[in-house]
Scaffold this motif. Structure first.
Motif, PDB file in Angstrom:
ATOM      1  N   ILE A 100       0.829  -1.206   0.000  1.00 20.94           N
ATOM      2  CA  ILE A 100       0.000   0.000   0.000  1.00 20.94           C
ATOM      3  C   ILE A 100       0.863   1.256   0.000  1.00 20.94           C
ATOM      4  N   LEU A 101       1.934   1.240   0.802  1.00 21.38           N
ATOM      5  CA  LEU A 101       2.841   2.388   0.852  1.00 21.38           C
ATOM      6  C   LEU A 101       3.483   2.643  -0.512  1.00 21.38           C
ATOM      7  N   LEU A 102       3.874   1.565  -1.185  1.00 23.41           N
ATOM      8  CA  LEU A 102       4.484   1.711  -2.507  1.00 23.41           C
ATOM      9  C   LEU A 102       3.503   2.303  -3.511  1.00 23.41           C
ATOM     10  N   ILE A 103       2.246   1.839  -3.468  1.00 25.35           N
ATOM     11  CA  ILE A 103       1.238   2.338  -4.405  1.00 25.35           C
ATOM     12  C   ILE A 103       0.954   3.820  -4.157  1.00 25.35           C
ATOM     13  N   ILE A 104       0.753   4.180  -2.885  1.00 24.83           N
ATOM     14  CA  ILE A 104       0.456   5.578  -2.556  1.00 24.83           C
ATOM     15  C   ILE A 104       1.627   6.480  -2.929  1.00 24.83           C
ATOM     16  N   SER A 105       2.839   6.033  -2.585  1.00 24.61           N
ATOM     17  CA  SER A 105       4.022   6.835  -2.889  1.00 24.61           C
ATOM     18  C   SER A 105       4.219   7.004  -4.392  1.00 24.61           C
ATOM     19  N   LEU A 106       3.999   5.916  -5.150  1.00 25.21           N
ATOM     20  CA  LEU A 106       4.134   6.006  -6.606  1.00 25.21           C
ATOM     21  C   LEU A 106       3.084   6.943  -7.185  1.00 25.21           C
ATOM     22  N   PHE A 107       1.856   6.871  -6.662  1.00 24.31           N
ATOM     23  CA  PHE A 107       0.783   7.750  -7.145  1.00 24.31           C
ATOM     24  C   PHE A 107       1.154   9.214  -6.923  1.00 24.31           C
ATOM     25  N   ARG A 147      24.621  18.414 -19.797  1.00 23.94           N
ATOM     26  CA  ARG A 147      24.466  18.061 -18.379  1.00 23.94           C
ATOM     27  C   ARG A 147      23.083  17.473 -18.114  1.00 23.94           C
ATOM     28  N   THR A 148      22.089  18.012 -18.785  1.00 19.27           N
ATOM     29  CA  THR A 148      20.724  17.507 -18.615  1.00 19.27           C
ATOM     30  C   THR A 148      20.588  16.071 -19.118  1.00 19.27           C
ATOM     31  N   VAL A 149      21.084  15.816 -20.321  1.00 20.92           N
ATOM     32  CA  VAL A 149      20.992  14.468 -20.894  1.00 20.92           C
ATOM     33  C   VAL A 149      21.777  13.475 -20.034  1.00 20.92           C
ATOM     34  N   ALA A 150      22.933  13.899 -19.517  1.00 24.37           N
ATOM     35  CA  ALA A 150      23.736  13.016 -18.671  1.00 24.37           C
ATOM     36  C   ALA A 150      22.968  12.591 -17.426  1.00 24.37           C
ATOM     37  N   ILE A 151      22.367  13.564 -16.748  1.00 22.34           N
ATOM     38  CA  ILE A 151      21.624  13.260 -15.522  1.00 22.34           C
ATOM     39  C   ILE A 151      20.383  12.428 -15.821  1.00 22.34           C
ATOM     40  N   GLU A 152      19.666  12.783 -16.874  1.00 21.81           N
ATOM     41  CA  GLU A 152      18.450  12.048 -17.220  1.00 21.81           C
ATOM     42  C   GLU A 152      18.761  10.608 -17.609  1.00 21.81           C
ATOM     43  N   THR A 153      19.925  10.382 -18.195  1.00 27.82           N
ATOM     44  CA  THR A 153      20.290   9.024 -18.598  1.00 27.82           C
ATOM     45  C   THR A 153      20.585   8.140 -17.394  1.00 27.82           C
ATOM     46  N   GLY A 154      21.334   8.662 -16.433  1.00 23.47           N
ATOM     47  CA  GLY A 154      21.736   7.846 -15.285  1.00 23.47           C
ATOM     48  C   GLY A 154      20.662   7.671 -14.234  1.00 23.47           C
ATOM     49  N   CYS A 155      19.718   8.606 -14.151  1.00 20.99           N
ATOM     50  CA  CYS A 155      18.672   8.542 -13.116  1.00 20.99           C
ATOM     51  C   CYS A 155      17.472   7.758 -13.635  1.00 20.99           C
ATOM     52  N   GLN A 156      17.108   6.707 -12.929  1.00 20.05           N
ATOM     53  CA  GLN A 156      15.958   5.879 -13.301  1.00 20.05           C
ATOM     54  C   GLN A 156      14.818   6.076 -12.307  1.00 20.05           C
ATOM     55  N   ASN A 157      13.612   5.733 -12.726  1.00 20.94           N
ATOM     56  CA  ASN A 157      12.442   5.814 -11.852  1.00 20.94           C
ATOM     57  C   ASN A 157      12.433   4.575 -10.949  1.00 20.94           C
ATOM     58  N   THR A 158      13.183   4.659  -9.877  1.00 20.44           N
ATOM     59  CA  THR A 158      13.341   3.510  -8.980  1.00 20.44           C
ATOM     60  C   THR A 158      12.052   3.175  -8.243  1.00 20.44           C
ATOM     61  N   GLN A 159      11.235   4.170  -8.001  1.00 23.51           N
ATOM     62  CA  GLN A 159       9.965   3.916  -7.314  1.00 23.51           C
ATOM     63  C   GLN A 159       9.033   3.084  -8.183  1.00 23.51           C
ATOM     64  N   LEU A 160       8.992   3.404  -9.469  1.00 21.01           N
ATOM     65  CA  LEU A 160       8.190   2.605 -10.399  1.00 21.01           C
ATOM     66  C   LEU A 160       8.729   1.180 -10.469  1.00 21.01           C
ATOM     67  N   CYS A 161      10.037   1.044 -10.539  1.00 17.43           N
ATOM     68  CA  CYS A 161      10.650  -0.285 -10.620  1.00 17.43           C
ATOM     69  C   CYS A 161      10.339  -1.116  -9.381  1.00 17.43           C
ATOM     70  N   ALA A 162      10.488  -0.524  -8.193  1.00 19.72           N
ATOM     71  CA  ALA A 162      10.222  -1.258  -6.952  1.00 19.72           C
ATOM     72  C   ALA A 162       8.765  -1.683  -6.863  1.00 19.72           C
ATOM     73  N   THR A 163       7.859  -0.814  -7.295  1.00 21.96           N
ATOM     74  CA  THR A 163       6.435  -1.152  -7.251  1.00 21.96           C
ATOM     75  C   THR A 163       6.112  -2.295  -8.201  1.00 21.96           C
ATOM     76  N   ILE A 164       6.682  -2.272  -9.395  1.00 25.56           N
ATOM     77  CA  ILE A 164       6.468  -3.366 -10.353  1.00 25.56           C
ATOM     78  C   ILE A 164       6.995  -4.675  -9.790  1.00 25.56           C
ATOM     79  N   LEU A 165       8.201  -4.647  -9.235  1.00 23.91           N
ATOM     80  CA  LEU A 165       8.802  -5.875  -8.705  1.00 23.91           C
ATOM     81  C   LEU A 165       8.002  -6.430  -7.531  1.00 23.91           C
ATOM     82  N   LYS A 166       7.475  -5.539  -6.699  1.00 22.09           N
ATOM     83  CA  LYS A 166       6.776  -5.984  -5.488  1.00 22.09           C
ATOM     84  C   LYS A 166       5.364  -6.469  -5.780  1.00 22.09           C
TER      85      LYS A 166
END
Length: 348
Positions: free
Chosen positions: A47-54, A267-286
């Motif tokens: 539930i926490l993951l869903i609310i946080s992702l929302f 600098r923008t493309v560099a940061i956007e490339t390395g940063c992933q949506n970890t919250q979305l990934c964790a919610t999918i995995l869980k």
């Protein structure tokens, strides 16, 4: 040695233990994990993951402005390079690291999924700190999120076949999850359009909820069964989570430099490339994968989030230090030129 073998045999043959939902078996990797968490605690985490992702996706929608998006779409060079970096570099990097460290089963799956995920809101904050192109940053995060609906399942299908883990990948459920995140994004866009005064507050709330949930879940698992975390997050996974953001930053900058983008866009493309949506990934995995198959491996994206935050902060510090010394050296140079001119004027 024989006693330990007998104990393992008794452990795996105990019917009461197998009926206990806190006992998790990773079928693909052939490893047994005891999480020490009750079904109630598992539901609370879900539930926490869903609310946080929302909240996070609503906050992402609040950063989108139609006028700025149209402006970049009229000159799509920067956006095209950014999308190429996001969905070209990171999935290939994840596949390469999994192959290099000879990871298999669900360990390979979690690394692949984090590599194929779209960009997250953390990238917008780091891009701002690095004086990047904020319009491009927000647009890249937004477009990668919307494109994930079609590109992410396609990339997972391609790379999973190369690792022979396609049988454990629930492509339909992942696709449905990606469709569902478009709803809160749309809510955020409407809020930003009709009630822009609330957009900044919601954006901050989304970023704050991300780290509260990450720290909370890690603490819960650590107090519940810390040895499971240490077993699952083995050295290869820790190395993957540590070097993936750094390599993404580097290759993103290199690619944008090759296509002659401006320094702020690089600098923008560099940061956007390395940063992933970890919250979305964790919610999918869980939520998408069966609990007895995933186990505590859904914590991997949270470890990745910690590393990408620390490494992004390090880049900000280095950039600010470079700026300070460069400006100081420039001021000294201009002051020296001024003194020389004054001295020449006096001599005349």
């Amino acid at each position: 040695m024989e006693d330990s073998l007998d104990y393992t045999s008794d452990l795996s043959s105990d019917p009461d233990l197998w009926n206990n939902q806190s006992f998790l078996l990773n079928k693909t990797a052939g490893s047994v994990y005891i999480t020490g968490l009750s079904p109630v605690m598992n539901k609370i985490i879900n539930i926490l993951l869903i609310i946080s992702l929302f909240i996070t996706m609503v906050s992402l929608g609040c950063t989108m402005e139609v006028s700025k998006i149209k402006r970049h779409l009229m000159k799509p060079k920067g956006l095209a390079i950014a999308v190429l970096a996001q969905y070209g570099i990171m999935p290939l990097l994840a596949f390469s690291l999994v192959t290099l460290f000879q990871q298999s089963g669900m360990k390979a799956v979690v690394v692949l999924i984090i590599g194929c995920c779209p960009g997250g809101t953390l990238s917008n904050i780091l891009a701002l700190a690095l004086q990047g192109d904020m319009n491009l940053s927000i647009l890249m995060t937004s477009c990668s999120t919307f494109l994930a609906f079609g590109i992410m399942p396609l990339l997972l299908s391609i790379y999973c076949r190369g690792l022979n883990v396609q049988n454990v990948m629930p492509f339909v459920e992942i696709t449905i999850s990606l469709v569902m995140i478009l709803v809160p994004c749309g809510v955020g866009i409407l809020i930003n359009y009709y009630r822009p005064q609330y957009a900044r507050f919601i954006t901050r709330a989304g970023f704050t909820s991300l780290f509260i949930v990450v720290l909370g879940i890690i603490i819960v698992y650590s107090t519940g069964k810390g040895d499971v975390i240490l077993t699952v997050l083995s050295a290869p996974l820790m190395v993957c989570s540590a070097i993936m953001p750094l390599i993404g930053f580097g290759f993103g900058y290199l690619l944008s430099w090759l296509f002659r983008l401006t320094p702020s866009e690089r600098r923008t493309v560099a940061i956007e490339t390395g940063c992933q949506n970890t919250q979305l990934c964790a919610t999918i995995l869980k939520l998408v994968f069966p609990t007895d198959l995933m186990g505590p491996l859904f914590l991997f994206p949270m470890v990745y989030a910690i590393f990408q935050l620390m490494e992004g902060a390090l880049l900000v510090v280095l950039f600010r230090a470079h700026q300070r010394f460069t400006i100081t050296a420039k001021d000294k140079y201009q002051a020296a030129i001024g003194e020389d001119r004054e001295a020449s004027d006096e001599s005349v």
